[in-house]
Enzyme design. Structure first.
Site, PDB file in Angstrom:
ATOM      1  N   GLU A  98       7.543   0.087   3.381  1.00  0.00           N
ATOM      2  CA  GLU A  98       8.072   1.507   3.167  1.00  0.00           C
ATOM      3  C   GLU A  98       8.182   1.849   1.591  1.00  0.00           C
ATOM      4  O   GLU A  98       8.175   0.958   0.852  1.00  0.00           O
ATOM      5  CB  GLU A  98       9.455   1.578   3.893  1.00  0.00           C
ATOM      6  CG  GLU A  98      10.174   2.896   3.612  1.00  0.00           C
ATOM      7  CD  GLU A  98       9.624   4.267   4.136  1.00  0.00           C
ATOM      8  OE1 GLU A  98       8.456   4.498   3.855  1.00  0.00           O
ATOM      9  OE2 GLU A  98      10.140   4.813   5.191  1.00  0.00           O
ATOM     10  N   ASP A  99       7.986   3.122   1.310  1.00  0.00           N
ATOM     11  CA  ASP A  99       8.507   3.305  -0.331  1.00  0.00           C
ATOM     12  C   ASP A  99       9.532   3.509  -0.657  1.00  0.00           C
ATOM     13  O   ASP A  99       9.993   2.874  -1.717  1.00  0.00           O
ATOM     14  CB  ASP A  99       7.455   4.920  -0.554  1.00  0.00           C
ATOM     15  CG  ASP A  99       8.103   6.098   0.491  1.00  0.00           C
ATOM     16  OD1 ASP A  99       9.037   5.615   1.474  1.00  0.00           O
ATOM     17  OD2 ASP A  99       7.673   7.053   0.328  1.00  0.00           O
ATOM     18  N   ASP A 102      16.595   5.215   1.861  1.00  0.00           N
ATOM     19  CA  ASP A 102      17.613   6.222   1.372  1.00  0.00           C
ATOM     20  C   ASP A 102      18.952   6.018   2.282  1.00  0.00           C
ATOM     21  O   ASP A 102      19.665   4.995   2.088  1.00  0.00           O
ATOM     22  CB  ASP A 102      17.191   7.457   1.420  1.00  0.00           C
ATOM     23  CG  ASP A 102      18.116   8.502   0.448  1.00  0.00           C
ATOM     24  OD1 ASP A 102      19.020   7.968  -0.438  1.00  0.00           O
ATOM     25  OD2 ASP A 102      17.997   9.891   0.746  1.00  0.00           O
TER      26      ASP A 102
END
Ligand code: IMP
Ligand code: MG
Length: 175
Positions: A98-99, A102
């Site tokens: 995943e980038d 959050d």
């Protein structure tokens, strides 16, 4: 459109070093090789492309696309699989790539979905981690950079309304 003020937060050199460190760690953890990297489209594409070439073990790749923020910068909380994996993962060693994590809602949903398919192991690797923003409990096994400020970041695959993914450095949007 296109009038955001961008400031560099992490340079491509810093990112490159962190990706190399993560690749070393993963290569050590899966000595028998053959790990399946599941990239979360679209943001993780650039990171995954660098990570797979830095690994010292052979890896295969597959992708999922999840519904998410749309064009806004806050999470709606509802997640769906828009594009599913092409291959079964039963019995495989899988790493979700995943980038950024959050609130954690997206990755928690995906982890639960993939767990149902009975992989041999399932871990999470994220380039960026905004731990302090979590709304649900979920921990990444591999973290590139832990963010301590609540910036909205773009570049190196990350977008703001589909823009700025091509930038080599990670920038934040100046409020
Ligand atoms: P979460 O479900 O709140 O953890 O959101 C994760 C997803 O939201 C990531 O996969 C990104 O696509 C997007 N996202 C969260 N924060 C940022 C940011 O700062 N810049 C760009 N995309 C972000
Ligand atoms: Mg994403």
């Amino acid at each position: 459109m296109g009038t955001e003020n961008l400031k560099i937060l992490y340079t491509k050199e810093v990112i490159h070093q962190r990706v190399a460190d993560l690749a070393d760690q993963i290569s050590r953890d899966y000595p028998s090789g053959s790990v399946l990297l599941v990239g979360v489209l679209k943001g993780a594409v650039v990171f995954l492309a660098d990570l797979i070439r830095a690994l010292k073990i052979p890896a295969t790749i597959d992708f999922v696309r999840l519904s998410s923020y749309g064009s806004s910068t806050t999470s709606s909380g509802k997640v769906e699989i828009i594009k599913d994996l092409e291959m079964p993962i039963a019995g495989k060693d899988v790493i979700i790539v995943e980038d950024i994590i959050d609130t954690g809602l997206t990755i928690k949903f995906l982890k639960e979905e993939l767990t149902k398919r009975q992989p041999r192991s399932l871990r999470i690797c994220t380039l960026l981690n905004k731990e302090f923003r979590r709304k649900v409990e979920i921990t990444a096994d591999y973290v590139g950079i832990t963010m301590d400020k609540d910036y909205f970041v773009v570049g190196y695959g990350l977008d703001f309304s589909e823009r700025y993914r091509y930038l080599s450095d990670i920038h934040y949007l100046e409020p």
